[in-house]
Structures are given as structure tokens and as C-alpha cells.
Design an enzyme around this catalytic site. Structure first.
Site, PDB file in Angstrom:
ATOM      1  N   CYS A 263       0.887  -1.162   0.000  1.00 24.68           N
ATOM      2  CA  CYS A 263       0.000   0.000   0.000  1.00 24.68           C
ATOM      3  C   CYS A 263       0.926   1.213   0.000  1.00 24.68           C
ATOM      4  O   CYS A 263       1.982   1.175  -0.618  1.00 24.68           O
ATOM      5  CB  CYS A 263      -0.973  -0.036   1.179  1.00 24.68           C
ATOM      6  SG  CYS A 263      -0.216  -0.357   2.788  1.00 24.68           S
ATOM      7  N   GLU A 264       0.559   2.299   0.676  1.00 21.87           N
ATOM      8  CA  GLU A 264       1.454   3.457   0.697  1.00 21.87           C
ATOM      9  C   GLU A 264       2.675   3.204   1.578  1.00 21.87           C
ATOM     10  O   GLU A 264       3.813   3.354   1.156  1.00 21.87           O
ATOM     11  CB  GLU A 264       0.700   4.697   1.202  1.00 21.87           C
ATOM     12  CG  GLU A 264      -0.389   5.194   0.269  1.00 21.87           C
ATOM     13  CD  GLU A 264       0.152   5.730  -1.042  1.00 21.87           C
ATOM     14  OE1 GLU A 264       1.306   6.194  -1.058  1.00 21.87           O
ATOM     15  OE2 GLU A 264      -0.563   5.672  -2.051  1.00 21.87           O
TER      16      GLU A 264
END
EC number: 3.1.3.16
Length: 384
Positions: A263-264
Site C-alpha cells: 500500500c502506501e
């Protein structure tokens, strides 16, 4: 042994070069705040929300409170391994007696008193990091974004000297190192890791599973790529994507490939997907899946909503083991459809489940047919 309060001046004295080796500073702020700015040499205590809720101000295992293995081994030695003081701090609390029961600092203090009965003295920093930083910034590591002014000054130097200036750019801790191996074919990391083609080549990664708001195909041109857009919010529905994520990972595995789930920051969304995969394919209970992944990537910390959905997922896919309801749960669960779920949980997770807000634990709609899956907002390749 008891907790003793100390002020910034006293901590600064403890951190003097000759005394620093005998002092351990535990920072109980959220990980991202710690990564941005912290007391030099301090350790972040990244307690998961489920652990905090289950503890209710009581003690937890030393491996949660002392995540650094070397520091933990040293402190647990007889006599504290030469450490004279352990200092606990949060963002800005002035009195440890007024800490909320579910606060990380309260749980850490209680746990230290339990696991270090005859070891070093335990202190709480009055005013927390905010006050200490304002008084003694020289004792802190302050990571600031590169300003436009600095960029312009570097450009000026380049034009004057005729050659570029070496720029050592900062990377937060969650981007440092590389992706971690969860299983021989399954890796976990951040968006930065997924963007570094050399990381992917060295690990022989053949597929990317992106669980974030933004799609990024920097290295995806020669890899199988799937994007599942999910917000890192306690209201986001991530469980409806569990099966398609699992199917994608299995498809890569069956073809002899390796997939990086990211994800981030690799802290909340992608670890949630990896936990769901372990629960589905390895029959891990949520606690086992969480601990397994935490051992490999210490900063993982899925949000409240995702943990609630994983608890519900556990009750749906794993064999139920009826257990008597704890009295403390009966009032909260009365008249609720959650009673059935609570009775299927392992005993050590029931307390944590009961402490979640009802809005988080409300059943999350799941896709049940292929036609419904086709309508989900997922951008993906036609095959894995």
C-alpha cells in the site's frame, strides 16, 4: 518499584554521551509521528490497537513493549543489563497518573513494572515529546521535507560549480530496507519498495498487488499487476476484496511466481491482506497471523476497522469453537447479531472483540457472486 516523573532537563542530563548507554527511551507516539521527529536514540513502541484494547491498562508481553530484540534481551537480564533508567514518553501528557487506561504509555508503564521488578528505574517524561523538543531540539532527530528554498540553492550550486551536488534524500523507516518475505512466494512492503525495480529483480518478484488509493505502474510494465483501491480508514470496506486478493496471490503462486503486496507505507492495508491470506490458506487465527507478520515487519498496525473485519472474517472461515461469553461482553452484545461471532472466537481474542465500537463491528457486506465481483471498483489485468 514505582513510576517516577522527570522533566526535560533531567532527561537531557541522562542523554549525555557518557550516560546515554545506561538509558533507554521508549516513545509511545504513533509510528509516523515518531518517524518524522524523535529523541535521538529512542525506540518506538508500536502497540497495535487490538493489543491496547485487550490490555485495558494492564500489562502485556515484553515483546510488545520492547520491540527491539537487543534492547529487550539486555533489559531482561539480571540487573537490567547495565541499564539504569527506562524513560517512557508520549506526545504531551504532563502526569502519568492521568493517562487514559487504553493509552499506549499507560500500558507500557504497567508492563515495565511487571517485567522489570528488580531492574532499572522506570520514568515518565512530563510534558512529553512536545515539551522536550521545544526545550532541547538539539537532543532530537528532526526530519523535515526538502524546502523549495533548499532546492533552489542546490540548483544555484550546480550552475556555479558545473556539476551536481550529491543529495542524500531521507526515507522514512517504513521505506527503508526492502520488502519482507511472508511466505516463499508472498512479500510485503511499501509503495516505495514496489517502485524500485532493482528490489523486485533481486527478489524475483513477478507480480504486484497494490492496495492503496493511487495506482502506480512504474515497474508494472513487465509484471502482472492488480490494483485494489482502498482508503486507510476505519470505515473502508476491505473485506469484500479478501477473496479476489487471495485468488490473485494463489494464481501467481501456481505459476511459480512471487507477488509483492503493498500500500502506501506497508503498515495497514497491505498487512491486512496478508493476514487474510494466512487465515484463509494456513488456517491461522487472527492473533497468530498478526504476530507472524509483526515479527517480519515490526511497524505493521492495521486500523480499527480492518481489525474488526479480520475478526469477522476469522469467525466466517475458521472452525467455530464455542466458548462461554465473558460477563463483560454480555451487556454490549445483548440483542446483537454479534453473539454468534463472539462465541466462535478464541478465548484470548474475545476481550479485544468486545471493546470495538459497534459501528466497526457491524457486518460488512461481502460479494457473493461473480457478477457482483465484476462491479467492484478494482482495476486489474484480465488474468493474474
Amino acid at each position: 518499584m514505582k513510576v517516577t516523573s522527570l522533566d526535560g532537563r533531567q532527561l537531557r542530563k541522562m542523554l549525555r554521551k557518557e550516560a546515554a548507554a545506561r538509558c533507554v527511551v521508549l516513545d509511545c507516539r504513533p509510528y509516523l509521528a515518531f518517524a518524522a521527529s524523535n529523541v535521538r536514540g529512542s525506540l518506538n513502541v508500536n502497540l497495535n490497537s487490538v493489543v491496547l484494547r485487550r490490555a485495558r491498562g494492564g500489562a502485556v508481553s515484553a515483546r510488545y513493549v520492547l520491540p527491539d530484540e537487543a534492547a529487550r534481551a539486555r533489559l531482561l537480564q539480571e540487573g537490567g543489563g547495565g541499564v539504569a533508567a527506562v524513560v517512557v514518553l508520549d506526545q504531551g501528557s504532563r502526569h502519568w497518573q492521568k493517562l487514559r487506561e487504553e493509552s499506549a504509555a499507560r500500558v507500557v508503564l504497567t508492563s515495565l513494572l511487571a517485567c522489570l521488578p528488580a531492574g532499572p528505574r522506570v520514568y515518565f517524561l512530563k510534558g512529553g515529546y512536545e515539551t522536550f523538543y521545544s526545550e532541547y531540539p538539539e537532543c532530537c532527530v528532526d526530519v523535515k521535507p526538502i524546502s523549495q528554498e533548499k532546492i533552489e540553492s542546490e540548483r544555484a550550486l550546480i550552475s556555479q560549480c558545473g556539476k551536481p551536488v550529491v543529495n542524500v534524500s531521507y526515507r522514512p523507516a517504513y521505506d527503508q530496507g526492502g520488502p519482507v518475505e511472508i511466505l516463499p512466494f508472498l512479500y510485503l512492503g511499501s509503495a516505495y519498495h514496489a517502485s524500485k525495480c532493482e528490489f523486485l529483480a533481486n527478489l524475483h518478484i513477478t507480480a504486484l498487488l497494490n492496495v492503496s488509493r493511487r495506482t502506480s505502474e512504474a515497474c508494472a510494465t513487465h509484471l502482472h499487476y492488480k490494483w485494489i483501491p482502498v482508503e486507510d480508514s476505519h470505515t473502508a470496506d476491505i473485506s469484500s476484496h479478501f477473496q479476489e486478493a487471495i485468488d490473485f496471490i494463489d494464481c501467481v503462486r501456481e505459476k511459480g511466481g512471487k507477488v509483492l503486496v503493498h500500500c502506501e507505507a506497508g503498515i495497514s492495508r497491505s498487512p491486512t491482506i496478508c493476514m487474510a491470506y494466512l487465515m484463509k490458506t494456513k488456517q491461522f487465527r487472527l492473533k497468530e497471523a498478526f504476530d507472524y507478520i509483526k515479527q517480519r515487519r515490526s511497524m505493521v498496525s492495521p486500523n480499527f476497522g480492518f481489525m474488526g473485519q479480520l475478526l469477522q472474517y476469522e469467525s466466517e472461515i475458521l472452525p467455530s469453537t464455542p466458548n462461554p461469553q465473558p460477563p463483560s461482553c454480555q451487556g454490549e452484545a445483548a440483542g446483537s447479531s454479534l453473539i454468534g461471532h463472539l462465541q466462535t472466537l478464541s478465548p484470548d481474542m474475545q476481550g479485544a472483540y468486545c471493546t470495538f465500537p459497534a459501528s466497526v463491528l457491524a457486518p460488512v457486506p461481502t460479494h457473493s457472486t461473480v457478477s457482483e465481483l465484476s462491479r467492484s471498483p478494482v482495476a486489474t489485468a484480465t488474468s493474474c
